[in-house]
Design a protein around this motif. Structure first.
Motif, PDB file in Angstrom:
ATOM      1  N   ALA A 345       0.508  -1.200  -0.124  1.00 37.11           N
ATOM      2  CA  ALA A 345       0.068  -0.192   0.018  1.00 37.11           C
ATOM      3  C   ALA A 345       0.817   1.011   0.031  1.00 37.11           C
ATOM      4  CB  ALA A 345      -1.031  -0.038   1.319  1.00 37.11           C
ATOM      5  N   ALA A 346       1.934   1.336   0.788  1.00 38.88           N
ATOM      6  CA  ALA A 346       2.810   2.243   0.729  1.00 38.88           C
ATOM      7  C   ALA A 346       3.503   2.485  -0.526  1.00 38.88           C
ATOM      8  CB  ALA A 346       3.708   2.213   1.912  1.00 38.88           C
ATOM      9  N   LEU A 347       3.912   1.469  -1.140  1.00 35.57           N
ATOM     10  CA  LEU A 347       4.603   1.583  -2.522  1.00 35.57           C
ATOM     11  C   LEU A 347       3.693   1.800  -3.499  1.00 35.57           C
ATOM     12  CD1 LEU A 347       6.755  -1.803  -2.123  1.00 35.57           C
ATOM     13  CD2 LEU A 347       7.624   0.638  -2.606  1.00 35.57           C
ATOM     14  N   ARG A 348       2.415   1.819  -3.486  1.00 31.41           N
ATOM     15  CA  ARG A 348       1.196   2.345  -4.509  1.00 31.41           C
ATOM     16  C   ARG A 348       1.342   3.878  -4.330  1.00 31.41           C
ATOM     17  NH1 ARG A 348      -1.933  -1.443  -2.791  1.00 31.41           N
ATOM     18  NH2 ARG A 348      -1.677  -3.075  -4.084  1.00 31.41           N
ATOM     19  N   VAL A 349       1.650   4.480  -2.914  1.00 27.16           N
ATOM     20  CA  VAL A 349       1.638   6.067  -2.792  1.00 27.16           C
ATOM     21  C   VAL A 349       3.050   6.294  -3.464  1.00 27.16           C
ATOM     22  CG1 VAL A 349       1.922   7.840  -1.311  1.00 27.16           C
ATOM     23  CG2 VAL A 349       0.037   5.815  -0.893  1.00 27.16           C
ATOM     24  N   LEU A 350       4.098   5.670  -3.090  1.00 29.13           N
ATOM     25  CA  LEU A 350       5.421   6.033  -3.769  1.00 29.13           C
ATOM     26  C   LEU A 350       5.544   6.184  -5.334  1.00 29.13           C
ATOM     27  CD1 LEU A 350       7.751   4.497  -1.284  1.00 29.13           C
ATOM     28  CD2 LEU A 350       7.031   6.779  -1.238  1.00 29.13           C
ATOM     29  N   GLU A 351       4.893   4.878  -5.755  1.00 28.48           N
ATOM     30  CA  GLU A 351       4.873   4.908  -7.443  1.00 28.48           C
ATOM     31  C   GLU A 351       3.882   6.159  -7.825  1.00 28.48           C
ATOM     32  OE1 GLU A 351       4.495   0.976  -9.221  1.00 28.48           O
ATOM     33  OE2 GLU A 351       3.644   0.394  -7.178  1.00 28.48           O
ATOM     34  N   ALA A 352       2.752   6.483  -6.996  1.00 27.90           N
ATOM     35  CA  ALA A 352       2.089   7.623  -7.592  1.00 27.90           C
ATOM     36  C   ALA A 352       2.834   8.733  -7.611  1.00 27.90           C
ATOM     37  CB  ALA A 352       0.795   7.536  -6.857  1.00 27.90           C
ATOM     38  N   ALA A 353       3.497   8.955  -6.342  1.00 28.45           N
ATOM     39  CA  ALA A 353       4.225  10.162  -6.395  1.00 28.45           C
ATOM     40  C   ALA A 353       5.463  10.415  -7.246  1.00 28.45           C
ATOM     41  CB  ALA A 353       5.001  10.233  -4.971  1.00 28.45           C
ATOM     42  N   LYS A 354       6.265   9.332  -7.670  1.00 27.33           N
ATOM     43  CA  LYS A 354       7.060   9.267  -8.583  1.00 27.33           C
ATOM     44  C   LYS A 354       6.437   9.816 -10.103  1.00 27.33           C
ATOM     45  CE  LYS A 354      10.690   6.659 -10.683  1.00 27.33           C
ATOM     46  NZ  LYS A 354      11.421   5.300 -10.538  1.00 27.33           N
ATOM     47  N   ARG A 355       5.241   9.174 -10.307  1.00 29.40           N
ATOM     48  CA  ARG A 355       4.451   9.477 -11.714  1.00 29.40           C
ATOM     49  C   ARG A 355       4.045  11.099 -11.396  1.00 29.40           C
ATOM     50  NH1 ARG A 355      -1.272   7.074 -13.296  1.00 29.40           N
ATOM     51  NH2 ARG A 355      -1.700   8.699 -14.938  1.00 29.40           N
ATOM     52  N   SER A 356       3.518  11.420 -10.437  1.00 32.02           N
ATOM     53  CA  SER A 356       3.035  12.899 -10.408  1.00 32.02           C
ATOM     54  C   SER A 356       4.002  13.706 -10.487  1.00 32.02           C
ATOM     55  CB  SER A 356       2.358  13.005  -8.757  1.00 32.02           C
ATOM     56  OG  SER A 356       1.986  14.178  -8.677  1.00 32.02           O
ATOM     57  N   ALA A 357       5.350  13.581  -9.961  1.00 28.39           N
ATOM     58  CA  ALA A 357       6.286  14.541 -10.089  1.00 28.39           C
ATOM     59  C   ALA A 357       6.768  14.556 -11.427  1.00 28.39           C
ATOM     60  CB  ALA A 357       7.491  14.134  -9.216  1.00 28.39           C
ATOM     61  N   ALA A 358       6.916  13.529 -11.972  1.00 28.24           N
ATOM     62  CA  ALA A 358       7.412  13.417 -13.495  1.00 28.24           C
ATOM     63  C   ALA A 358       6.481  14.201 -14.465  1.00 28.24           C
ATOM     64  CB  ALA A 358       7.688  11.922 -13.874  1.00 28.24           C
ATOM     65  N   GLN A 359       5.087  14.008 -14.106  1.00 28.07           N
ATOM     66  CA  GLN A 359       4.123  14.578 -15.076  1.00 28.07           C
ATOM     67  C   GLN A 359       3.148  15.711 -14.649  1.00 28.07           C
ATOM     68  OE1 GLN A 359       1.362  11.273 -16.103  1.00 28.07           O
ATOM     69  NE2 GLN A 359       2.991   9.822 -16.775  1.00 28.07           N
ATOM     70  N   GLY A 360       3.336  15.972 -13.482  1.00 31.62           N
ATOM     71  CA  GLY A 360       2.880  17.209 -13.132  1.00 31.62           C
ATOM     72  C   GLY A 360       1.399  17.201 -12.792  1.00 31.62           C
ATOM     73  N   VAL A 361       1.033  15.911 -12.518  1.00 30.93           N
ATOM     74  CA  VAL A 361      -0.405  15.773 -12.334  1.00 30.93           C
ATOM     75  C   VAL A 361      -0.853  15.061 -10.890  1.00 30.93           C
ATOM     76  CG1 VAL A 361      -0.776  15.321 -14.750  1.00 30.93           C
ATOM     77  CG2 VAL A 361      -0.018  13.328 -13.371  1.00 30.93           C
ATOM     78  N   THR A 362      -2.062  15.372 -10.489  1.00 30.55           N
ATOM     79  CA  THR A 362      -2.350  14.526  -9.318  1.00 30.55           C
ATOM     80  C   THR A 362      -2.762  13.100  -9.892  1.00 30.55           C
ATOM     81  OG1 THR A 362      -3.240  16.498  -8.413  1.00 30.55           O
ATOM     82  CG2 THR A 362      -3.903  14.306  -7.540  1.00 30.55           C
ATOM     83  N   VAL A 363      -2.258  12.190  -9.270  1.00 27.61           N
ATOM     84  CA  VAL A 363      -2.638  10.841  -9.274  1.00 27.61           C
ATOM     85  C   VAL A 363      -3.785  10.003  -8.728  1.00 27.61           C
ATOM     86  CG1 VAL A 363      -1.427   8.453  -9.874  1.00 27.61           C
ATOM     87  CG2 VAL A 363      -0.235  10.411 -10.380  1.00 27.61           C
ATOM     88  N   GLN A 364      -4.646   9.396  -9.151  1.00 26.76           N
ATOM     89  CA  GLN A 364      -5.710   8.834  -8.407  1.00 26.76           C
ATOM     90  C   GLN A 364      -5.179   7.366  -8.381  1.00 26.76           C
ATOM     91  OE1 GLN A 364      -8.438  10.768  -7.263  1.00 26.76           O
ATOM     92  NE2 GLN A 364      -7.480  12.313  -8.390  1.00 26.76           N
ATOM     93  N   ILE A 365      -5.211   6.709  -6.829  1.00 29.16           N
ATOM     94  CA  ILE A 365      -4.978   5.294  -6.742  1.00 29.16           C
ATOM     95  C   ILE A 365      -6.016   4.423  -6.077  1.00 29.16           C
ATOM     96  CG2 ILE A 365      -2.418   6.305  -6.563  1.00 29.16           C
ATOM     97  CD1 ILE A 365      -2.522   5.975  -3.733  1.00 29.16           C
ATOM     98  N   GLY A 366      -7.103   5.004  -5.870  1.00 30.76           N
ATOM     99  CA  GLY A 366      -8.125   4.094  -5.443  1.00 30.76           C
ATOM    100  C   GLY A 366      -8.248   3.974  -4.020  1.00 30.76           C
ATOM    101  N   ALA A 367      -9.426   4.092  -3.330  1.00 34.51           N
ATOM    102  CA  ALA A 367      -9.760   3.884  -2.108  1.00 34.51           C
ATOM    103  C   ALA A 367      -9.244   2.724  -1.415  1.00 34.51           C
ATOM    104  CB  ALA A 367     -11.231   4.171  -1.630  1.00 34.51           C
ATOM    105  N   GLY A 368      -9.107   1.533  -2.124  1.00 31.31           N
ATOM    106  CA  GLY A 368      -8.708   0.196  -1.836  1.00 31.31           C
ATOM    107  C   GLY A 368      -7.202   0.011  -1.685  1.00 31.31           C
ATOM    108  N   SER A 369      -6.680   0.880  -2.186  1.00 32.78           N
ATOM    109  CA  SER A 369      -5.136   0.609  -2.465  1.00 32.78           C
ATOM    110  C   SER A 369      -4.494   0.776  -1.004  1.00 32.78           C
ATOM    111  CB  SER A 369      -4.452   1.851  -3.204  1.00 32.78           C
ATOM    112  OG  SER A 369      -5.063   1.728  -4.541  1.00 32.78           O
TER     113      SER A 369
END
Length: 369
Positions: A345-369
């Motif tokens: 679950a924490a890695l999902r957040v880190l992966e989303a953060a990496k993508r967000s920083a690279a693309q300049g977007v907010t990343v949705q990762i889902g309530a069940g993540s």
């Protein structure tokens, strides 16, 4: 391994890696835990082998991880602890589980949530313990925040601010600061692993992540100044900073609720104590206790810098509790103190953060993540 209910002998531990993580955190805490015995340490460095034998005279030292794995496969080790570079975590954890040993992995468990989930599935199939060393859940300040939340001292929490900031204007080098993606270097996966784990532990699943990651220092290769904004399914927003370029440090925690806020400066004293050679099993020594001058403050409407709020006694830090819980899980067959599913679950957040920083977007990762 033998039947947990019938076993009386201590569980034999093989430690792979004797750098900072292995020598300062894992080895002393394992040695201080009833029911565990540090049996074997692997490191290629002759100097580190000598250090391990000097600090733990009963320990066997070997040069390679393969020798530790062979001892596990032969039934001579029960638990393998990985304090090795990040890129080795998945292959070594896989090999250790296939050798029939329980496994503790220093954070981060893997590069991706998918890899963490595969490891969790392998451990389940083999009926073996797999845990991640998230020692910062036992920091004194984090334990105090958990108690304040349990006591409803803040009201409804609206924003959680957490920082690991340092002033290191020149890179130190090594794999932790490498720009090679395979090394998993940079602060997002290093200190960010702690902050994200703490935020999810307190406030539950994340549904979206926005991040900014920068390389500020001349000669640096990996992120050294990173910010994450995490929105939790329950509505709390976590603002998380990790930085090596902070000339003026902010509060370690600022937790803002509908009735009051809590502000805490400074770092838990346990790492400094371990680095200085102190050990938690020394008789007559108060472990993880900080002076009253370092306590955080609880209040509303005024800054703690100007005397606002009331001092809150900081609970003692409790790193030894992690390995005590590991020993109990091995003995009784229960869940470990930190699971691979939580790490995913924490890695999902880190992966989303990496993508967000690279693309300049907010990343949705889902309530069940």
């Amino acid at each position: 391994m033998s039947d947990p209910e019938a076993r009386t002998a201590p569980y034999r531990v093989g430690l792979i890696g004797y750098g900072l993580a292995g020598s300062v955190f894992h080895a002393p805490l394992i040695a201080a835990t009833d029911g565990l015995v540090l049996d074997t340490v692997s490191t290629r460095s002759p100097d580190r082998q000598a250090q391990a034998r000097a600090e733990h005279p009963q320990v066997r030292t070997v040069a390679t991880a393969e020798e530790v794995l062979d001892r596990a496969a032969a039934g001579d080790l029960d638990l393998i602890v990985l304090a090795s570079p990040n890129k080795t975590h998945v292959p070594l954890a896989t090999a250790a589980l296939e050798a029939g040993a329980a496994v503790v992995v220093d954070k981060p468990l893997a590069a991706t949530a998918a890899e963490a989930e595969r490891l969790a599935a392998l451990a389940d199939r083999r009926g073996l313990l797999l845990s991640v060393f998230q020692n910062r859940r036992w920091d004194n300040d984090f334990r105090t925040v958990r108690k304040l939340l349990a006591d409803d001292a803040l009201g409804e929490v609206q924003r959680f601010e957490s920082r690991f900031e340092r002033w290191r204007p020149r890179p130190k080098g090594g794999w932790r600061e490498s720009g090679d993606p395979a090394e998993l270097g940079g602060l997002l996966y290093d200190l960010g692993s702690h902050l994200v784990d703490q935020a999810l532990t307190l406030f539950g699943p994340a549904v979206s992540v926005y991040a900014e990651a920068d390389i500020r220092r001349p000669g640096a290769e990996a992120d050294d100044d990173t910010f994450l904004a995490v929105t939790h399914a329950g509505g709390v927003r976590s603002h998380l900073w990790v930085s090596a370029t902070t000339a003026q440090l902010g509060p370690r925690f600022r937790v803002l609720g509908s009735r009051a806020g809590y502000v805490k400066y400074g770092l838990d004293p346990q790492e400094a104590a371990l680095r200085a050679g102190r050990r938690p099993d020394t008789e007559g020594t108060a472990w993880g206790v900080e002076p009253e001058s370092d306590w955080g403050r609880l209040g509303a409407g005024e800054s703690p810098v100007t005397g606002g709020g009331q001092p809150v006694p900081t609970l003692p830090g409790a790193y030894p509790a992690y390995y005590a819980a590991i020993a109990r899980a091995l003995r009784e067959g229960g869940a470990p103190p930190v699971t691979a599913t939580e790490a995913a679950a924490a890695l999902r957040v880190l992966e989303a953060a990496k993508r967000s920083a690279a693309q300049g977007v907010t990343v949705q990762i889902g309530a069940g993540s």
